[in-house]
Design an enzyme around this catalytic site. Structure first.
Site, PDB file in Angstrom:
ATOM      1  N   LYS A 190       0.874  -1.304  -0.063  1.00 43.89           N
ATOM      2  CA  LYS A 190      -0.017   0.015  -0.002  1.00 43.89           C
ATOM      3  C   LYS A 190       0.950   1.167   0.098  1.00 43.89           C
ATOM      4  O   LYS A 190       1.667   1.446   1.053  1.00 43.89           O
ATOM      5  CB  LYS A 190      -0.919   0.084   1.185  1.00 43.89           C
ATOM      6  CG  LYS A 190      -1.794   1.329   1.450  1.00 43.89           C
ATOM      7  CD  LYS A 190      -2.444   1.302   2.649  1.00 43.89           C
ATOM      8  CE  LYS A 190      -3.281   2.424   3.087  1.00 43.89           C
ATOM      9  NZ  LYS A 190      -4.079   2.388   4.043  1.00 43.89           N
ATOM     10  N   LYS A 192       0.969   5.269   0.600  1.00 48.18           N
ATOM     11  CA  LYS A 192       0.392   6.573   1.048  1.00 48.18           C
ATOM     12  C   LYS A 192       0.635   7.442  -0.146  1.00 48.18           C
ATOM     13  O   LYS A 192       1.732   7.971  -0.111  1.00 48.18           O
ATOM     14  CB  LYS A 192       1.040   6.664   2.305  1.00 48.18           C
ATOM     15  CG  LYS A 192       0.483   8.167   3.022  1.00 48.18           C
ATOM     16  CD  LYS A 192      -1.081   8.017   3.113  1.00 48.18           C
ATOM     17  CE  LYS A 192      -1.332   7.265   4.405  1.00 48.18           C
ATOM     18  NZ  LYS A 192      -2.613   7.020   4.897  1.00 48.18           N
ATOM     19  N   ASP A 220      -3.430   5.173  -1.355  1.00 50.44           N
ATOM     20  CA  ASP A 220      -4.246   6.136  -0.379  1.00 50.44           C
ATOM     21  C   ASP A 220      -3.828   7.255  -0.430  1.00 50.44           C
ATOM     22  O   ASP A 220      -3.147   7.693   0.088  1.00 50.44           O
ATOM     23  CB  ASP A 220      -4.296   5.216   0.833  1.00 50.44           C
ATOM     24  CG  ASP A 220      -5.058   6.165   1.845  1.00 50.44           C
ATOM     25  OD1 ASP A 220      -5.801   7.112   1.689  1.00 50.44           O
ATOM     26  OD2 ASP A 220      -4.677   6.092   3.216  1.00 50.44           O
ATOM     27  N   ASN A 222      -5.504   9.893   0.790  1.00 48.79           N
ATOM     28  CA  ASN A 222      -6.354  10.532   1.961  1.00 48.79           C
ATOM     29  C   ASN A 222      -7.259  11.446   1.459  1.00 48.79           C
ATOM     30  O   ASN A 222      -7.004  12.683   1.907  1.00 48.79           O
ATOM     31  CB  ASN A 222      -5.232  11.016   3.046  1.00 48.79           C
ATOM     32  CG  ASN A 222      -4.758   9.987   3.944  1.00 48.79           C
ATOM     33  OD1 ASN A 222      -3.595   9.588   4.097  1.00 48.79           O
ATOM     34  ND2 ASN A 222      -5.801   9.094   4.365  1.00 48.79           N
ATOM     35  N   GLU A 245      -8.156   3.772  -2.053  1.00 45.64           N
ATOM     36  CA  GLU A 245      -8.518   4.008  -0.648  1.00 45.64           C
ATOM     37  C   GLU A 245      -8.589   5.686  -0.592  1.00 45.64           C
ATOM     38  O   GLU A 245      -7.868   6.509  -0.627  1.00 45.64           O
ATOM     39  CB  GLU A 245      -7.454   3.603   0.368  1.00 45.64           C
ATOM     40  CG  GLU A 245      -8.122   4.040   1.923  1.00 45.64           C
ATOM     41  CD  GLU A 245      -7.256   3.480   2.875  1.00 45.64           C
ATOM     42  OE1 GLU A 245      -7.332   3.830   3.995  1.00 45.64           O
ATOM     43  OE2 GLU A 245      -6.340   2.552   2.469  1.00 45.64           O
ATOM     44  N   ASN A 268     -10.996   4.766   5.071  1.00 44.56           N
ATOM     45  CA  ASN A 268     -10.842   4.865   6.468  1.00 44.56           C
ATOM     46  C   ASN A 268     -11.620   6.461   6.897  1.00 44.56           C
ATOM     47  O   ASN A 268     -10.833   6.863   8.056  1.00 44.56           O
ATOM     48  CB  ASN A 268      -9.319   4.750   6.770  1.00 44.56           C
ATOM     49  CG  ASN A 268      -8.887   5.197   8.073  1.00 44.56           C
ATOM     50  OD1 ASN A 268      -9.434   4.497   9.106  1.00 44.56           O
ATOM     51  ND2 ASN A 268      -7.947   6.103   8.241  1.00 44.56           N
ATOM     52  N   ASP A 292     -10.844  -0.069  12.324  1.00 48.41           N
ATOM     53  CA  ASP A 292      -9.488   0.248  13.162  1.00 48.41           C
ATOM     54  C   ASP A 292     -10.001   0.261  14.816  1.00 48.41           C
ATOM     55  O   ASP A 292     -11.101   1.249  14.997  1.00 48.41           O
ATOM     56  CB  ASP A 292      -9.003   1.663  12.972  1.00 48.41           C
ATOM     57  CG  ASP A 292      -8.086   1.936  13.861  1.00 48.41           C
ATOM     58  OD1 ASP A 292      -7.832   1.791  15.038  1.00 48.41           O
ATOM     59  OD2 ASP A 292      -7.167   2.877  13.169  1.00 48.41           O
ATOM     60  N   HIS A 319      -7.319  -0.773   9.167  1.00 53.30           N
ATOM     61  CA  HIS A 319      -6.408   0.568   9.108  1.00 53.30           C
ATOM     62  C   HIS A 319      -5.235   0.409  10.242  1.00 53.30           C
ATOM     63  O   HIS A 319      -5.389  -0.150  11.197  1.00 53.30           O
ATOM     64  CB  HIS A 319      -7.296   1.826   9.137  1.00 53.30           C
ATOM     65  CG  HIS A 319      -6.576   3.036   9.644  1.00 53.30           C
ATOM     66  ND1 HIS A 319      -6.280   3.623  10.974  1.00 53.30           N
ATOM     67  CD2 HIS A 319      -6.031   3.732   8.785  1.00 53.30           C
ATOM     68  CE1 HIS A 319      -5.831   4.768  10.836  1.00 53.30           C
ATOM     69  NE2 HIS A 319      -5.540   4.959   9.517  1.00 53.30           N
ATOM     70  N   ASN A 321      -2.361   3.084  12.103  1.00 53.17           N
ATOM     71  CA  ASN A 321      -1.625   4.326  12.449  1.00 53.17           C
ATOM     72  C   ASN A 321      -0.345   4.195  13.129  1.00 53.17           C
ATOM     73  O   ASN A 321      -0.071   2.933  13.608  1.00 53.17           O
ATOM     74  CB  ASN A 321      -2.283   5.452  12.833  1.00 53.17           C
ATOM     75  CG  ASN A 321      -1.673   6.863  12.707  1.00 53.17           C
ATOM     76  OD1 ASN A 321      -1.152   7.197  11.894  1.00 53.17           O
ATOM     77  ND2 ASN A 321      -2.150   7.889  13.687  1.00 53.17           N
TER      78      ASN A 321
END
Length: 420
Positions: A190, A192, A220, A222, A245, A268, A292, A319, A321
């Site tokens: 994955k 970011k 992803d 965001n 995502e 997410n 999560d 998810h 972090n």
């Protein structure tokens, strides 16, 4: 009520842990990030462990809950939510900022409270499991798998002082993936995104697909893209993406994107509370939800979310972090109990060089074995905890609240988040 299971005291230890300079749409990770370790001690002398975000806004909610929990049983999970609602304030929005710590949308007191309760619930489950001689997964109904698959979490990254080096182009991303493959055996990757112009991130995914043919790939950004940008990326990568995502922000944007592409959309951000589920599912805005337990209020509620996803035919992933071994153990325990966990789970853990558990979990072929030891199956390293707490005490306050944008402005004073 078994007196041995009554909470005698709750210890809260805020810490600062080292974090590499990983980039996202909100900026870059600071050198240290705050976490909170929760210890629930029973009258029977058993201590259960939990972990969550450590920013001051979470601490402000955790402290009254810690005081109020004494005298309650560790078995009373439902009562824990009622107790938190009574002592941790109202449900009005805290502010209008996106939560940079988890990139889960606008902060509200409800969301913050659930993230605090999650650590207390996990600590109570750990204490209960240790008291009964049962692993946490047994308290959640029993495991359906003996190991849990995790995905390599790739980031655009500044060089920093760590061993990984910079990753600011497709070649750097591929080299990072090679190292994850070599060291941990991860089978999926994955990236970011939302950091560089979308065409550069498309090129990085293409390079990964060429280097690792047939491996599941995720991207992803965001919520950093417009609807049209998201659709263009989906067209470019439709043959290689496992899922895309949060390409857009909010249910409206996600629903429009979903209606115009066959690439599965995951989230997410637009679904992180039960109140957000009905609209998103009714509008087919997402096909995969990343659970999560820090967001949803713990392990029991993660299982409730999984049941909803199964009912409505929505896929499930997990998810991550910045987290330590306590949270990773909790993630693995609950993941082991979810029959329809359709995708490998996210984890930041390989990026973390510090921990508060005595033995670091070890990935084999991208998987973690599910512990059958009582509770979570991890033990607290009190020397490490004390050292990381001293770092928190010695901080002048500038690092006690995660702020990726502030860290980025130390590099570029004029920087601001970009919407592509």
């Amino acid at each position: 009520m078994n007196p041995e299971l009554i909470v005698e005291e709750v210890r809260l230890t805020p810490i600062l842990i080292a974090d590499p300079p990983l980039l996202n749409t909100q900026g870059v990770h600071q050198p240290f990030t705050p976490r909170l370790v929760v210890e629930v001690v029973t009258r029977g002398g058993v201590t259960g462990l939990g972990e969550t975000y450590g920013d001051r806004r979470y601490l402000d909610l955790a402290r009254p809950l810690a005081e109020a929990l004494s005298g309650h049983s560790v078995t009373d999970m439902n009562g824990l939510f009622a107790l938190a609602a009574r002592v941790c304030g109202d449900s009005r929005a805290v502010d209008g900022r996106v939560d940079a710590g988890g990139l889960r949308g606008v902060q509200t007191a409800d969301k913050l409270r659930l993230s605090v309760v999650s650590a207390f619930e996990v600590a109570c489950l750990d204490a209960l499991g240790r008291s009964l001689g049962l692993p946490v997964h047994a308290l959640l109904g029993g495991k359906v798998r003996d190991s849990v698959e995790y995905s390599a979490y790739l980031f655009y990254k500044f060089a920093g002082t760590d061993e990984w080096g910079a990753a600011l182009d497709p070649a750097g991303v591929v080299e990072q993936a090679r190292r994850f493959d070599r060291l941990y055996g991860f089978r999926s990757f994955k990236l970011k995104g939302g950091v560089l112009p979308p065409e550069q991130e498309v090129a990085a995914i293409r390079a990964l697909a060429e280097e690792f043919p047939g491996r599941p790939l995720r991207l992803d950004p965001n919520g950093a893209w417009s609807v049209e940008t998201a659709l263009e990326v989906a067209r470019e990568l439709k043959d290689v993406l496992e899922y895309l995502e949060d390409p857009g922000t909010g249910t409206d944007a996600m629903a429009e994107i979903a209606s115009r592409t066959d690439v599965p959309l995951a989230t997410n951000m637009c679904v992180t509370t039960f109140e957000e589920v009905p609209e998103a599912f009714a509008r087919d805005a997402v096909r995969i939800v990343l659970c999560d337990h820090h967001y949803w209020g713990g392990l029991h509620r993660t299982r409730e979310l999984a049941a909803l996803c199964r009912t409505y035919g929505v896929g499930l992933s997990m998810h991550s972090n910045t987290h330590l071994g306590i949270s990773l153990a909790a993630m693995t325990q609950v993941a082991a109990t979810l029959p329809h966990l359709d995708h490998a789970c996210d984890t930041h853990y390989p990026w973390q060089t510090e921990d508060v558990v005595t033995t670091r979990p070890v990935f084999h072929d991208g998987r973690l074995a599910v512990s059958d030891a009582p509770g979570l199956g991890v033990e607290l390293d009190r020397e490490a905890l004390a050292a990381l707490h001293r770092r928190w005490l010695d901080d002048d306050g500038s690092l006690r609240d995660r702020d990726d944008a502030a860290a980025m402005r130390e590099v570029d004073l004029a920087w601001s988040p970009t919407r592509w």
